[in-house]
Design a protein around this motif. Structure first.
Motif, short mmCIF file in Angstrom:
data_model
loop_
_atom_site.label_atom_id
_atom_site.label_comp_id
_atom_site.label_asym_id
_atom_site.label_seq_id
_atom_site.Cartn_x
_atom_site.Cartn_y
_atom_site.Cartn_z
N HIS A 130 0.85 -1.19 0.00
CA HIS A 130 0.00 0.00 0.00
C HIS A 130 0.89 1.24 0.00
O HIS A 130 2.01 1.22 0.51
CB HIS A 130 -0.97 0.00 1.18
CG HIS A 130 -0.29 0.07 2.51
ND1 HIS A 130 0.24 -1.03 3.14
CD2 HIS A 130 -0.03 1.12 3.33
CE1 HIS A 130 0.80 -0.66 4.27
NE2 HIS A 130 0.66 0.64 4.42
N THR A 131 0.37 2.30 -0.57
CA THR A 131 1.14 3.54 -0.70
C THR A 131 1.14 4.31 0.62
O THR A 131 0.08 4.57 1.19
CB THR A 131 0.56 4.42 -1.83
OG1 THR A 131 0.58 3.66 -3.04
CG2 THR A 131 1.37 5.69 -2.01
N LEU A 132 2.34 4.66 1.07
CA LEU A 132 2.49 5.48 2.28
C LEU A 132 2.54 6.97 1.93
O LEU A 132 1.96 7.79 2.61
CB LEU A 132 3.78 5.12 3.03
CG LEU A 132 3.90 3.70 3.55
CD1 LEU A 132 5.28 3.48 4.15
CD2 LEU A 132 2.82 3.44 4.60
N ARG A 133 3.27 7.29 0.86
CA ARG A 133 3.45 8.69 0.46
C ARG A 133 4.08 8.75 -0.92
O ARG A 133 4.55 7.76 -1.45
CB ARG A 133 4.30 9.44 1.47
CG ARG A 133 5.75 8.98 1.53
CD ARG A 133 6.56 9.68 2.62
NE ARG A 133 7.94 9.25 2.63
CZ ARG A 133 8.39 8.12 3.16
NH1 ARG A 133 7.55 7.29 3.73
NH2 ARG A 133 9.67 7.83 3.12
N GLN A 146 4.52 -0.05 1.08
CA GLN A 146 4.97 -0.95 2.14
C GLN A 146 4.02 -2.14 2.26
O GLN A 146 2.82 -2.04 1.95
CB GLN A 146 5.01 -0.19 3.46
CG GLN A 146 5.76 -0.88 4.56
CD GLN A 146 5.94 0.08 5.72
OE1 GLN A 146 4.99 0.40 6.42
NE2 GLN A 146 7.17 0.53 5.92
N ARG A 147 4.58 -3.24 2.74
CA ARG A 147 3.78 -4.45 2.97
C ARG A 147 4.32 -5.18 4.19
O ARG A 147 5.53 -5.36 4.33
CB ARG A 147 3.88 -5.36 1.76
CG ARG A 147 3.16 -6.67 1.97
CD ARG A 147 3.12 -7.51 0.70
NE ARG A 147 2.46 -8.74 1.01
CZ ARG A 147 3.02 -9.93 0.90
NH1 ARG A 147 4.24 -10.05 0.43
NH2 ARG A 147 2.37 -11.00 1.22
N LYS A 148 3.43 -5.59 5.06
CA LYS A 148 3.81 -6.44 6.19
C LYS A 148 4.03 -7.85 5.65
O LYS A 148 3.33 -8.29 4.76
CB LYS A 148 2.73 -6.43 7.26
CG LYS A 148 2.58 -5.06 7.91
CD LYS A 148 2.00 -5.17 9.28
CE LYS A 148 1.84 -3.83 9.94
NZ LYS A 148 3.01 -3.01 9.99
N LEU A 149 5.01 -8.54 6.22
CA LEU A 149 5.32 -9.88 5.78
C LEU A 149 4.65 -10.91 6.69
O LEU A 149 4.53 -10.70 7.89
CB LEU A 149 6.84 -10.11 5.79
CG LEU A 149 7.64 -9.26 4.84
CD1 LEU A 149 9.13 -9.52 5.02
CD2 LEU A 149 7.22 -9.51 3.40
N THR A 150 4.26 -12.02 6.09
CA THR A 150 3.76 -13.16 6.85
C THR A 150 4.67 -14.33 6.51
O THR A 150 5.45 -14.29 5.57
CB THR A 150 2.30 -13.49 6.46
OG1 THR A 150 2.28 -13.83 5.07
CG2 THR A 150 1.39 -12.30 6.71
N SER A 151 4.56 -15.38 7.26
CA SER A 151 5.46 -16.51 7.05
C SER A 151 5.16 -17.28 5.77
O SER A 151 5.92 -18.14 5.37
CB SER A 151 5.42 -17.45 8.25
OG SER A 151 4.10 -17.90 8.46
#
Length: 153
Positions: A130-133, A146-151
């Motif tokens: 997703h776009t932060l800025r 940015q993207r949160k990682l999962t296993s």
């Protein structure tokens, strides 16, 4: 379409440089002025790519002995993801990103950030970024995503 994803080697420098320049001139040129493309190309001369190999984890996608894509990981930042124009839309970029995510997870990272071109925004959004800025460098517009990682990337 499966390809071999492997760490880049010094002998790959010229092929990586040619691939990136071709992608910039074909794909990114649709979204950026010629002056911006020319400026960015300078960052990917064979000499510059050789320097990057010593600073980042650089990966290549290879099919039938030909390098068709590249991507690098600089800590938690994804950089320089490019796919040969004639191979775009065939899953090469997704395979490169899956490898970068595996590497990031094994290094204990919990998220990845990418400074995306306008051209690649949809690609990264489809991968869950997703776009932060936005950032502007003259006429060059970059989206910080940015993207949160999962296993299970």
């Amino acid at each position: 379409m499966d390809c071999e994803i492997r760490p880049a080697h010094a002998q790959d420098v010229d092929a990586i440089s040619r691939l990136i320049v071709a992608a910039l001139q074909t794909s990114n040129a649709q979204d950026y002025p010629a002056a911006v493309i020319a400026q960015v190309q300078e960052n990917f001369s064979p000499h510059a790519v050789r320097q990057l190999l010593s600073k980042r984890q650089v990966w290549v996608a290879q099919m039938a002995g030909e390098i068709v894509g590249t991507a690098s990981l600089d800590g938690p930042v994804v950089r320089s993801v490019f796919v040969a124009p004639d191979r775009q839309g065939q899953g090469v970029g997704r395979q490169l990103m899956a490898e970068l995510e595996r590497q990031a997870l094994s290094a204990g990272l919990t998220q990845l950030t990418v400074p995306s071109s306008i051209t690649a925004e949809g690609f990264y959004a489809n991968l869950g970024f997703h776009t932060l800025r936005e950032q502007h460098h003259g006429e060059e517009r970059t989206l910080i995503m940015q993207r949160k990682l999962t296993s299970t990337p």
